[in-house]
Design an enzyme around this catalytic site. Structure first.
Site, PDB file in Angstrom:
ATOM      1  N   CYS A 262      -3.638   0.063   8.088  1.00 43.86           N
ATOM      2  CA  CYS A 262      -3.665   1.527   8.058  1.00 43.86           C
ATOM      3  C   CYS A 262      -4.721   2.090   9.028  1.00 43.86           C
ATOM      4  O   CYS A 262      -4.537   2.009  10.228  1.00 43.86           O
ATOM      5  CB  CYS A 262      -3.874   2.025   6.631  1.00 43.86           C
ATOM      6  SG  CYS A 262      -3.420   3.760   6.401  1.00 43.86           S
ATOM      7  N   HIS A 347       0.712  -0.333   4.009  1.00 44.35           N
ATOM      8  CA  HIS A 347      -0.147  -1.012   3.033  1.00 44.35           C
ATOM      9  C   HIS A 347       0.568  -2.235   2.466  1.00 44.35           C
ATOM     10  O   HIS A 347       1.259  -2.135   1.448  1.00 44.35           O
ATOM     11  CB  HIS A 347      -0.511  -0.054   1.894  1.00 44.35           C
ATOM     12  CG  HIS A 347      -1.541   0.955   2.267  1.00 44.35           C
ATOM     13  ND1 HIS A 347      -2.845   0.899   1.812  1.00 44.35           N
ATOM     14  CD2 HIS A 347      -1.478   2.045   3.070  1.00 44.35           C
ATOM     15  CE1 HIS A 347      -3.526   1.912   2.306  1.00 44.35           C
ATOM     16  NE2 HIS A 347      -2.713   2.622   3.074  1.00 44.35           N
ATOM     17  N   GLU A 349      -0.594  -4.556   0.789  1.00 45.52           N
ATOM     18  CA  GLU A 349      -1.134  -4.966  -0.517  1.00 45.52           C
ATOM     19  C   GLU A 349      -0.439  -4.252  -1.676  1.00 45.52           C
ATOM     20  O   GLU A 349      -0.792  -4.491  -2.838  1.00 45.52           O
ATOM     21  CB  GLU A 349      -2.645  -4.706  -0.566  1.00 45.52           C
ATOM     22  CG  GLU A 349      -3.062  -3.296  -0.906  1.00 45.52           C
ATOM     23  CD  GLU A 349      -2.921  -2.300   0.225  1.00 45.52           C
ATOM     24  OE1 GLU A 349      -3.105  -1.097  -0.013  1.00 45.52           O
ATOM     25  OE2 GLU A 349      -2.617  -2.731   1.359  1.00 45.52           O
TER      26      GLU A 349
END
Length: 369
Positions: A262, A347, A349
């Protein structure tokens, strides 16, 4: 309690507060996720922003300590069509209103969030204000116009960790030089521009000891920790408004494998000599389609950003485009052709969101082997 939401272009929406009195300014944006409001609220990338949810019912599964992605609620205010005050979920330990009240953040419901979203999509994200104190439309619009906005503003300094810490099985613990970190064969220094805890969890699950350092940490200090890899986290605001960090990243290039997410992706692009620009209304949600140009596969991704790299400003003999957004063809990933450095705009994650891109953490570990 009646509340007003005013945008800098003069548009005003009305609702009611479910958290009490208050007034705050920020950039008003929308998120299209149907769930994940607690992770969203605690994502430091939302610092400086007032977030409206497009899904109409929010709060129905409550909140819990495990789903916090940082140490506090980060948004400036939170807007919903309808707030559910009586959550029902086996993991719930409290209500959304209680979480917002704990950190003094306004929660507003009864807003026509569909109309608000359509307006932002048409006109673009803009400065705004939410208030229960001042209900005069002209006064609120004037305040919104005078508020600082995001362009050129350093919000990273407001969310980065004040001191270094290590990631352990019990979460963040003060410390340096990996002392007490979750055991593993690889040492990673994570530069905290506003990171989410799940990034550290996923690194630890892959055998990484993780030392987190503040955003202003210099390259010599980072390299002095003798890491196997360097992680550049997500974070809020304008990447061009953060003094000093680009020089640090440039000094780290070629020394150790680097993985950026990001804001970390944008900062790597700036370190390569590129430029960034502000998107009309950004990408915020958990359903953004991205194509990996190196494999041809399409991933559904979680995203939260309002700025983007301009690929035309990067040298194609030095930097390769690896991922694109299938909605607007914007840059979603790059890698350096000479240095072991790669990054993505989304993202991987999750937290919240799909798990399609977790393989990128494995790719980082492979680079460190």
């Amino acid at each position: 309690m009646k509340a007003c939401i005013a945008l800098e272009d003069g548009t005003v929406f009305e609702g009611v507060s479910f958290t009490g009195r208050g007034e705050t300014t920020g950039e008003i944006v929308f998120n299209t996720g149907m769930s994940g409001y607690q992770e969203l609220l605690s994502d430091p990338s939302y610092k400086g922003q007032i977030v409206a949810m497009t899904y109409p019912l929010i709060g129905n599964y409550g909140i819990n300590e495990e789903d916090m992605e940082s140490g506090r609620v980060q948004v400036e205010a939170f807007i919903a069509r309808e707030y559910c005050p009586f959550p029902s979920n086996y993991r719930s330990t409290g209500t959304l209103a209680e979480l917002l009240q704990k950190y003094g953040v306004l929660g507003i419901e009864g807003v026509d969030t569909r109309a608000l979203t359509r307006h932002i999509r048409t006109v673009g994200a803009m400065k705004g204000i939410v208030s229960t104190e001042d209900l005069d439309h002209a006064s609120l619009v004037a305040k919104a116009k005078k508020s600082p906005g995001l362009v050129g503003r350093d919000l990273v300094r407001e969310v980065t960790c004040p001191e270094p810490y290590v990631w352990t099985d019990r979460g963040p613990q003060p410390g340096t030089a990996f002392a007490g970190a979750t055991p593993g064969p690889y040492k990673v220094v994570a530069i905290d521009y506003g990171l989410k805890y799940n990034q550290l969890r996923l690194l630890a699950e892959r055998g990484c000891q993780v030392q987190v350092v503040p955003c202003h940490t210099d390259a010599d200090t980072i390299l002095g920790l003798n890491p196997d890899g360097i992680f550049l986290s997500n974070g809020p605001g304008d990447p061009a408004g953060i003094p000093g960090v680009i020089d640090t990243i440039r000094a780290l290039l070629g020394k150790k494998p680097i993985f950026g997410i990001c804001l970390g992706n944008q900062l790597l692009g700036l370190a390569y000599g590129g430029k960034t620009y502000k998107l009309k209304f950004g990408h915020r949600g958990i359903n953004q389609p991205v194509k990996d140009l190196t494999t041809g596969k399409v991933e559904i991704t979680s995203q939260n950003h309002g700025f983007c790299l301009d690929m035309a400003t990067l040298d194609p003999t030095e930097v390769e485009l690896t991922h694109i957004n299938l909605n607007d063809d914007s840059v979603e990933g790059i890698r350096h052709r000479r240095f072991p450095a790669f990054s993505v705009q989304y993202h991987p994650e999750n937290a919240p969101g799909p798990h399609d891109a977790i393989y990128l953490f494995d790719r980082f570990v492979d680079a460190m082997k």
